[in-house]
Design an enzyme around this catalytic site. Sequence first.
Site, PDB file in Angstrom:
ATOM      1  N   HIS A 119      39.380  17.000  33.525  1.00  0.00           N
ATOM      2  CA  HIS A 119      40.165  16.607  32.177  1.00  0.00           C
ATOM      3  C   HIS A 119      39.689  15.077  31.685  1.00  0.00           C
ATOM      4  O   HIS A 119      39.868  14.412  31.168  1.00  0.00           O
ATOM      5  CB  HIS A 119      41.345  16.282  33.142  1.00  0.00           C
ATOM      6  CG  HIS A 119      42.371  17.455  33.399  1.00  0.00           C
ATOM      7  ND1 HIS A 119      42.845  18.206  31.768  1.00  0.00           N
ATOM      8  CD2 HIS A 119      42.440  17.850  34.136  1.00  0.00           C
ATOM      9  CE1 HIS A 119      42.876  19.724  32.329  1.00  0.00           C
ATOM     10  NE2 HIS A 119      42.953  19.002  33.649  1.00  0.00           N
ATOM     11  N   ILE A 167      40.090  10.979  28.532  1.00  0.00           N
ATOM     12  CA  ILE A 167      40.397  11.322  29.585  1.00  0.00           C
ATOM     13  C   ILE A 167      40.971  11.957  28.855  1.00  0.00           C
ATOM     14  O   ILE A 167      42.268  11.613  27.946  1.00  0.00           O
ATOM     15  CB  ILE A 167      41.453   9.856  30.136  1.00  0.00           C
ATOM     16  CG1 ILE A 167      39.969   9.286  31.190  1.00  0.00           C
ATOM     17  CG2 ILE A 167      42.303  11.040  31.211  1.00  0.00           C
ATOM     18  CD1 ILE A 167      40.825   8.107  31.364  1.00  0.00           C
ATOM     19  N   CYS A 168      41.675  13.572  29.299  1.00  0.00           N
ATOM     20  CA  CYS A 168      42.404  14.162  29.034  1.00  0.00           C
ATOM     21  C   CYS A 168      44.061  14.816  29.816  1.00  0.00           C
ATOM     22  O   CYS A 168      44.288  14.743  30.828  1.00  0.00           O
ATOM     23  CB  CYS A 168      41.696  15.917  28.259  1.00  0.00           C
ATOM     24  SG  CYS A 168      43.202  16.899  27.697  1.00  0.00           S
ATOM     25  N   LEU A 169      45.092  13.241  29.215  1.00  0.00           N
ATOM     26  CA  LEU A 169      46.312  13.509  29.902  1.00  0.00           C
ATOM     27  C   LEU A 169      47.264  13.456  29.205  1.00  0.00           C
ATOM     28  O   LEU A 169      47.407  12.778  28.037  1.00  0.00           O
ATOM     29  CB  LEU A 169      45.627  12.399  31.319  1.00  0.00           C
ATOM     30  CG  LEU A 169      47.495  11.893  32.096  1.00  0.00           C
ATOM     31  CD1 LEU A 169      46.954  12.387  32.743  1.00  0.00           C
ATOM     32  CD2 LEU A 169      46.728  10.164  32.499  1.00  0.00           C
TER      33      LEU A 169
END
Length: 151
Positions: free
Chosen positions: A83, A90-92
């Site tokens: 992620h 950041i893929c959150l």
Amino acid sequence: MDSCSRRLMKELQQLSTEPPTGIICSRDIASDDLKQWRVEVVGAPGTLYEGERFTLQFRFSPQYPFSSPEVMFVGQNIPAHPHVYSNGHICLSILADDWTPALSVQSVCLSIISMLSSAKEKKHPIDDAIYVRTCNKNPNKTRWWFHDDTV
């Protein structure tokens, strides 16, 4: 002092005096205008990232906390994680669609430490090369497609 600055001062005070395990605050955590912070996070014991130190950069808009901060990994040590893109984005979900003003810098850092802790292998997302080449420099302007890690 506006409401954004008051909130940031309060969060900075709390994070500086009582940092949770895995979060390191240096003296120069915030720039002079409070709108940009750098916070170090440390990989949790017993995980792939145990003891590794990473630097997160936070940028706050005047609408904070009603809009999410721009958060990304910076520096020489960007974690290889499914992620985290090699450019530090950041893929959150809490940094995008699931942001709420009840969240804070501390809760974001703890979520990122938890995300790192759940990794089963050190690797960037499969679309890393294309994403890094075509993405906006601001991760908040990215339209994320969150995937299920269990598939």
